[in-house]
Design a protein around this motif. Structure first.
Motif, mmCIF file in Angstrom:
data_model
loop_
_atom_site.group_PDB
_atom_site.id
_atom_site.type_symbol
_atom_site.label_atom_id
_atom_site.label_comp_id
_atom_site.label_asym_id
_atom_site.label_seq_id
_atom_site.Cartn_x
_atom_site.Cartn_y
_atom_site.Cartn_z
ATOM 1 N N ASP A 174 0.833 -1.205 0.000
ATOM 2 C CA ASP A 174 0.000 0.000 0.000
ATOM 3 C C ASP A 174 0.866 1.254 0.000
ATOM 4 O OD1 ASP A 174 -2.342 -1.291 -0.129
ATOM 5 O OD2 ASP A 174 -2.882 -1.069 1.992
ATOM 6 N N ALA A 175 1.916 1.223 0.803
ATOM 7 C CA ALA A 175 2.786 2.395 0.894
ATOM 8 C C ALA A 175 3.394 2.704 -0.474
ATOM 9 C CB ALA A 175 3.890 2.154 1.919
ATOM 10 N N ALA A 176 3.840 1.650 -1.184
ATOM 11 C CA ALA A 176 4.452 1.856 -2.496
ATOM 12 C C ALA A 176 3.434 2.436 -3.468
ATOM 13 C CB ALA A 176 4.994 0.537 -3.024
ATOM 14 N N LYS A 177 2.208 1.933 -3.385
ATOM 15 C CA LYS A 177 1.187 2.418 -4.319
ATOM 16 C C LYS A 177 0.864 3.878 -4.047
ATOM 17 C CE LYS A 177 -0.530 -1.846 -5.886
ATOM 18 N NZ LYS A 177 -1.595 -2.779 -6.155
ATOM 19 N N THR A 178 0.872 4.246 -2.787
ATOM 20 C CA THR A 178 0.632 5.653 -2.461
ATOM 21 C C THR A 178 1.786 6.516 -2.974
ATOM 22 O OG1 THR A 178 -0.604 4.939 -0.533
ATOM 23 C CG2 THR A 178 0.101 7.235 -0.575
ATOM 24 N N THR A 179 3.013 6.027 -2.785
ATOM 25 C CA THR A 179 4.162 6.768 -3.322
ATOM 26 C C THR A 179 4.035 6.917 -4.837
ATOM 27 O OG1 THR A 179 5.493 5.769 -1.603
ATOM 28 C CG2 THR A 179 6.685 6.828 -3.410
ATOM 29 N N LEU A 180 3.671 5.811 -5.496
ATOM 30 C CA LEU A 180 3.539 5.860 -6.952
ATOM 31 C C LEU A 180 2.445 6.836 -7.368
ATOM 32 C CD1 LEU A 180 3.992 2.098 -7.814
ATOM 33 C CD2 LEU A 180 5.450 3.992 -8.565
ATOM 34 N N TYR A 181 1.395 6.896 -6.549
ATOM 35 C CA TYR A 181 0.327 7.861 -6.829
ATOM 36 C C TYR A 181 0.899 9.281 -6.879
ATOM 37 C CZ TYR A 181 -3.547 11.021 -5.783
ATOM 38 O OH TYR A 181 -4.421 12.069 -5.799
ATOM 39 N N PHE A 182 1.728 9.602 -5.880
ATOM 40 C CA PHE A 182 2.285 10.964 -5.850
ATOM 41 C C PHE A 182 3.268 11.193 -7.002
ATOM 42 C CE2 PHE A 182 0.764 10.869 -1.411
ATOM 43 C CZ PHE A 182 0.010 12.039 -1.441
ATOM 44 N N VAL A 183 4.016 10.145 -7.345
ATOM 45 C CA VAL A 183 4.899 10.273 -8.512
ATOM 46 C C VAL A 183 4.057 10.580 -9.754
ATOM 47 C CG1 VAL A 183 6.458 9.013 -10.055
ATOM 48 C CG2 VAL A 183 6.690 8.783 -7.567
ATOM 49 N N GLY A 184 2.932 9.875 -9.861
ATOM 50 C CA GLY A 184 2.030 10.098 -10.994
ATOM 51 C C GLY A 184 1.508 11.525 -11.023
ATOM 52 N N VAL A 185 1.096 12.029 -9.872
ATOM 53 C CA VAL A 185 0.572 13.396 -9.811
ATOM 54 C C VAL A 185 1.653 14.391 -10.245
ATOM 55 C CG1 VAL A 185 -0.293 15.216 -8.292
ATOM 56 C CG2 VAL A 185 -1.162 12.881 -8.055
ATOM 57 N N GLY A 186 2.861 14.202 -9.709
ATOM 58 C CA GLY A 186 3.958 15.106 -10.071
ATOM 59 C C GLY A 186 4.227 15.074 -11.569
ATOM 60 N N THR A 187 4.291 13.859 -12.123
ATOM 61 C CA THR A 187 4.568 13.727 -13.555
ATOM 62 C C THR A 187 3.452 14.360 -14.379
ATOM 63 O OG1 THR A 187 5.504 11.604 -12.947
ATOM 64 C CG2 THR A 187 5.364 12.090 -15.287
ATOM 65 N N LEU A 188 2.222 14.206 -13.898
ATOM 66 C CA LEU A 188 1.087 14.790 -14.614
ATOM 67 C C LEU A 188 1.242 16.305 -14.703
ATOM 68 C CD1 LEU A 188 -1.686 14.292 -15.961
ATOM 69 C CD2 LEU A 188 -2.725 14.768 -13.747
ATOM 70 N N PHE A 189 1.659 16.908 -13.596
ATOM 71 C CA PHE A 189 1.823 18.360 -13.625
ATOM 72 C C PHE A 189 2.954 18.779 -14.564
ATOM 73 C CE2 PHE A 189 -1.213 18.600 -10.234
ATOM 74 C CZ PHE A 189 -1.812 19.828 -10.457
ATOM 75 N N VAL A 190 4.013 17.974 -14.599
ATOM 76 C CA VAL A 190 5.079 18.285 -15.565
ATOM 77 C C VAL A 190 4.501 18.281 -16.988
ATOM 78 C CG1 VAL A 190 7.237 17.480 -16.592
ATOM 79 C CG2 VAL A 190 6.923 17.407 -14.098
ATOM 80 N N CYS A 191 3.725 17.236 -17.304
ATOM 81 C CA CYS A 191 3.144 17.146 -18.654
ATOM 82 C C CYS A 191 2.167 18.285 -18.901
ATOM 83 C CB CYS A 191 2.435 15.805 -18.844
ATOM 84 S SG CYS A 191 3.583 14.442 -18.992
ATOM 85 N N LEU A 192 1.395 18.629 -17.887
ATOM 86 C CA LEU A 192 0.453 19.740 -18.043
ATOM 87 C C LEU A 192 1.196 21.036 -18.380
ATOM 88 C CD1 LEU A 192 -2.182 19.247 -15.184
ATOM 89 C CD2 LEU A 192 -2.650 19.406 -17.631
ATOM 90 N N PHE A 193 2.315 21.248 -17.695
ATOM 91 C CA PHE A 193 3.039 22.494 -17.945
ATOM 92 C C PHE A 193 3.708 22.480 -19.319
ATOM 93 C CE2 PHE A 193 2.775 23.083 -13.252
ATOM 94 C CZ PHE A 193 2.027 24.251 -13.320
ATOM 95 N N VAL A 194 4.186 21.317 -19.733
ATOM 96 C CA VAL A 194 4.740 21.233 -21.088
ATOM 97 C C VAL A 194 3.642 21.557 -22.105
ATOM 98 C CG1 VAL A 194 5.674 19.681 -22.848
ATOM 99 C CG2 VAL A 194 6.542 19.572 -20.501
ATOM 100 N N ALA A 195 2.483 20.929 -21.908
ATOM 101 C CA ALA A 195 1.369 21.144 -22.846
ATOM 102 C C ALA A 195 0.945 22.603 -22.854
ATOM 103 C CB ALA A 195 0.190 20.256 -22.470
ATOM 104 N N ARG A 196 0.916 23.197 -21.674
ATOM 105 C CA ARG A 196 0.488 24.588 -21.545
ATOM 106 C C ARG A 196 1.482 25.511 -22.252
ATOM 107 N NH1 ARG A 196 1.649 28.305 -18.234
ATOM 108 N NH2 ARG A 196 0.181 30.030 -18.101
ATOM 109 N N TRP A 197 2.739 25.190 -22.096
ATOM 110 C CA TRP A 197 3.765 26.005 -22.748
ATOM 111 C C TRP A 197 3.615 25.922 -24.266
ATOM 112 C CZ3 TRP A 197 8.220 24.106 -25.513
ATOM 113 C CH2 TRP A 197 9.090 25.117 -25.912
ATOM 114 N N VAL A 198 3.419 24.705 -24.768
ATOM 115 C CA VAL A 198 3.248 24.529 -26.212
ATOM 116 C C VAL A 198 2.002 25.280 -26.681
ATOM 117 C CG1 VAL A 198 2.699 22.849 -28.011
ATOM 118 C CG2 VAL A 198 4.443 22.316 -26.313
ATOM 119 N N GLN A 199 0.937 25.140 -25.916
ATOM 120 C CA GLN A 199 -0.333 25.752 -26.291
ATOM 121 C C GLN A 199 -0.237 27.278 -26.319
ATOM 122 O OE1 GLN A 199 -3.701 24.502 -23.717
ATOM 123 N NE2 GLN A 199 -3.920 26.680 -23.370
ATOM 124 N N ASN A 200 0.541 27.852 -25.426
ATOM 125 C CA ASN A 200 0.634 29.306 -25.362
ATOM 126 C C ASN A 200 1.710 29.895 -26.261
ATOM 127 O OD1 ASN A 200 -1.425 29.289 -23.583
ATOM 128 N ND2 ASN A 200 -0.194 29.661 -21.767
#
Ligand SMILES: Nc1ncnc2c1ncn2[C@@H]1O[C@H](COP(=O)(O)OP(=O)(O)O)[C@@H](O)[C@H]1O
Ligand SMILES: [Mg+2]
Lengths: 391, 247
Positions: A197-223
């Motif tokens: 469970d602990a690993a899955k929670t850690t992976l969840y946060f890794v996923g959230v962080g990576t998602l924000f990186v992708c969001l910012f890349v997409a936002r930069w491209v879009q703007n």
């Protein structure tokens, strides 16, 4: 669009929406949900990567791909191959006729690790492959299609055919791919168990962080001006061409970017869920991905994220009680969205909630928000000095 | 005069659509700074000629030389970079972008994928956009989405999008078609400004207007040149009279 300081951006309306999403994913959900449910959300989030790719590719540039599952799957399989090799030590597989290779290979009378599996012993290679394998395939498809000016429905059908072909290939080549069961029984990532469970929670946060990186890349491209050219292309491809742009190059780039986002999502999916199988690659999952994006709002990056979360949550809820009804519910949802509110939840939000926010916080109505959706003439009141003659 | 002394030399240009020759062995030459008007009845092949020059349609035979380059083998965006700007018959502007952004997209910088990602809206860009916007009467509407413009304003915007490219040859397909009387007058004024320092190839029907601006007139009929010369010359050419009045 002016690049002001990050702090003042966070105070802007758009910045606040990003903050709200961060608050939801980083604070509220982890506090409110038990590890099992949080892991489910982590799984849904991996689809959000596909959704933001589709927002860029379909929403902004008008290129509808019905084969994003292919790229999601390739990213996922790359990660699964690495994890599978790590799980297949000679000790752990001593009972096999060929110890040291993945179990499904042994069952299929494969006696040596195939050459294309070899590099997946390396984690850095795997990380690069998660981006480059989907990116490269998208590049090849893009060059073959966009240089020949294949577009619209024809392109959509071809991507669907590719999804179908890849599924057949994976299922058919059992000895190399694990076949219909996929690559299962994944245990550790560089010695760290991914099943607790602990690993899955850690992976969840890794996923959230990576998602924000992708969001910012997409936002930069879009703007950037690139983003405006995508919108221009969706409107008037020829005018873009005759303004001196190589339209195909722009389409190839955005299609590759969307594919790489999907690949990252797939890799995170494998980690979060612990296996990868062809059922996430084919036509049906690919269409589901388009539904997430359509429901969330195909012109809005954040809309795509919420779409992926909500549709998947609804799917889980539905499947727990009436599994056989889900495909119909999803079909109805899609048709409903397309007919009733083509700009999805983000469009509804913009139309009904934003004016409320304006009143509540006595903000001046956003003069011109980043305009993620097409100017719909009928939605606007015309300034007096303008008259519109419809051709 | 040598072939490459002309700005544009079209020779033996032919295109056939399933055997139908929309343009048939057409030749004409444009000198630098010339204002040339192409007239002719509907279906004469005028639009197709512009399509061939800008690369939208590929020639079946013949050559198009522009400043020493053979255009028939080049891609559309390369032809634009060589200095040919083309306005379509129906206004084609980017409706979801503002007037400013429409002009900015056409500004001749950052035309590659990487270039457009790195593109900065600097003072030179803003200056160029505003100056063109003044010329095309849209200076007060820079922040409007182009979709909200009137038909005539869209035509001007598209002309502005060409001007900002600083093309060596401007091709306009029926720029005043569908405009109100007031818009027509302003467009005529605009074209007079443009023609002062551009080479222009324009398709037009309004004979008054043609007489006003043209250095030379080319009359097309059934894909061929029927007559060519000054406006008075072609007006009095019996073959032209025959085509326009004969049936
Ligand atoms: N892409 C095409 N395919 C088939 N026929 C075409 C095509 N483009 C133009 N034509 C035909 O070529 C002829 C000339 O058309 P066009 O150049 O538009 O005439 P104009 O601009 O002088 O009115 C017309 O008969 C038209 O139907
Ligand atoms: Mg025409």
């Amino acid at each position: 669009m002016k690049s002001s300081s990050p702090l003042s951006w966070l105070k802007s309306r758009e910045g606040l929406y990003y903050l709200a999403l961060a608050l939801l994913l980083v604070v509220i959900l982890p506090l409110a949900l038990d590890p099992f449910r949080l892991n489910m959300v982590g799984k849904y989030l991996t689809y959000a990567f596909v959704a933001i790719g589709l927002v860029m590719c379909w929403g902004k540039a008008g290129i509808l791909s019905l084969g994003q599952g292919v790229f999601f799957g390739l990213g996922g399989y790359c990660m699964a191959m690495f994890l599978k090799l790590e799980a297949s030590t000679p000790e752990a597989t001593a009972h096999q006729s060929t110890p040291g290779i993945p179990d499904f290979m042994d069952w299929n009378q494969v006696t040596a690790l195939p050459w294309f599996w070899e590099p997946f012993h390396s984690f850095s290679f795997t990380l690069i492959a998660v981006l480059l394998v989907p990116g490269l395939l998208a590049f090849i498809i893009g060059v073959a299609m966009f240089k020949r000016r294949v577009s619209g429905v024809y392109f959509a059908i071809i991507t669907q055919a590719i999804a179908s072909i890849l599924t057949i290939l994976i299922i058919g080549q059992q000895g190399y791919t694990g076949g219909v069961n996929g690559i299962t029984d994944l245990q550790t990532l560089m010695g760290w168990s991914i099943r607790t469970d602990a690993a899955k929670t850690t992976l969840y946060f890794v996923g959230v962080g990576t998602l924000f990186v992708c969001l910012f890349v997409a936002r930069w491209v879009q703007n950037s001006k690139f983003g405006r050219i995508l919108v221009a292309m969706r409107d008037q491809e020829n005018r873009v061409r005759f303004s001196g742009y190589d339209v195909a190059a722009f389409k190839i780039f955005i299609f590759c970017l969307a594919a790489m986002f999907a690949g990252v999502g797939g890799a995170l999916f494998t980690l979060q869920v612990g296996f990868m199988s062809p059922s996430f690659v084919g036509i049906v999952p690919s269409i589901e991905m388009v539904v997430f994006c359509a429901l969330g709002g195909r012109y809005s990056l954040l809309g795509g994220v919420y779409g992926a979360l909500l549709v998947n949550a609804a799917k889980s809820g539905f499947s727990e009680s009436f599994p056989e009804l889900w495909p119909y519910a999803m079909g109805a949802l899609f048709i409903g969205v397309v007919l009733a509110f083509p700009n999805g939840l983000a469009g509804l939000y913009r139309r009904y909630v934003m004016p409320l926010e304006d009143r509540l916080f006595s903000r001046k109505p956003a003069a011109r928000p980043a305009r993620p959706e097409p100017a719909r003439r009928e939605d606007k009141t015309l300034p007096d000095h303008l008259s519109v003659e419809k051709p | 005069m040598n072939k490459d002394d002309f700005l544009l030399a079209v020779e033996g240009l032919t295109v056939s659509f399933d055997g139908f020759k929309a343009v048939d062995d057409l030749s004409f030459y444009l000198e630098p700074q010339e204002i040339r008007v192409i007239i002719g009845p509907n279906g004469a092949g005028k639009t197709t000629v512009l399509d061939l020059i800008c690369g939208k349609t590929r020639a079946t035979a013949g050559s198009i030389r522009f400043r020493g380059k053979e255009l028939t083998k080049m891609k559309e965006h390369q032809i634009v970079h060589a200095g040919v700007g083309r306005k379509f018959q129906n206004p084609s502007v980017f409706e979801d972008l503002t007037v400013f952004e429409n002009l900015e997209v056409s500004y001749p910088m950052g035309h590659t994928v990487m270039g457009s990602l790195a593109f900065k809206r600097d003072a030179a860009v803003i200056e160029a956009v505003e100056s063109v916007a003044r010329t095309i009467f849209l200076h007060d509407l820079l922040a409007e989405p182009a979709g909200l413009l009137s038909h005539g304003q869209k035509q001007w915007l598209e002309i502005g999008m060409l001007l900002i490219q600083k093309p060596a040859l401007l091709m306009l397909d029926e720029p005043v078609a569908g405009m109100s009387v007031a818009e027509r007058k302003k467009t005529a004024e605009l074209l007079r400004v443009i023609t002062r320092d551009h080479t222009v190839l324009v398709i037009e029907h309004d004979m008054q207007f043609v007489g006003d601006i043209a250095d030379r007139v080319t009359v097309m009929h059934q894909g061929k040149v029927l007559s060519e010369g000054s406006i008075d010359h072609v007006k009095n050419d019996p073959r032209v009279i025959e085509v326009y009045l004969g049936h």
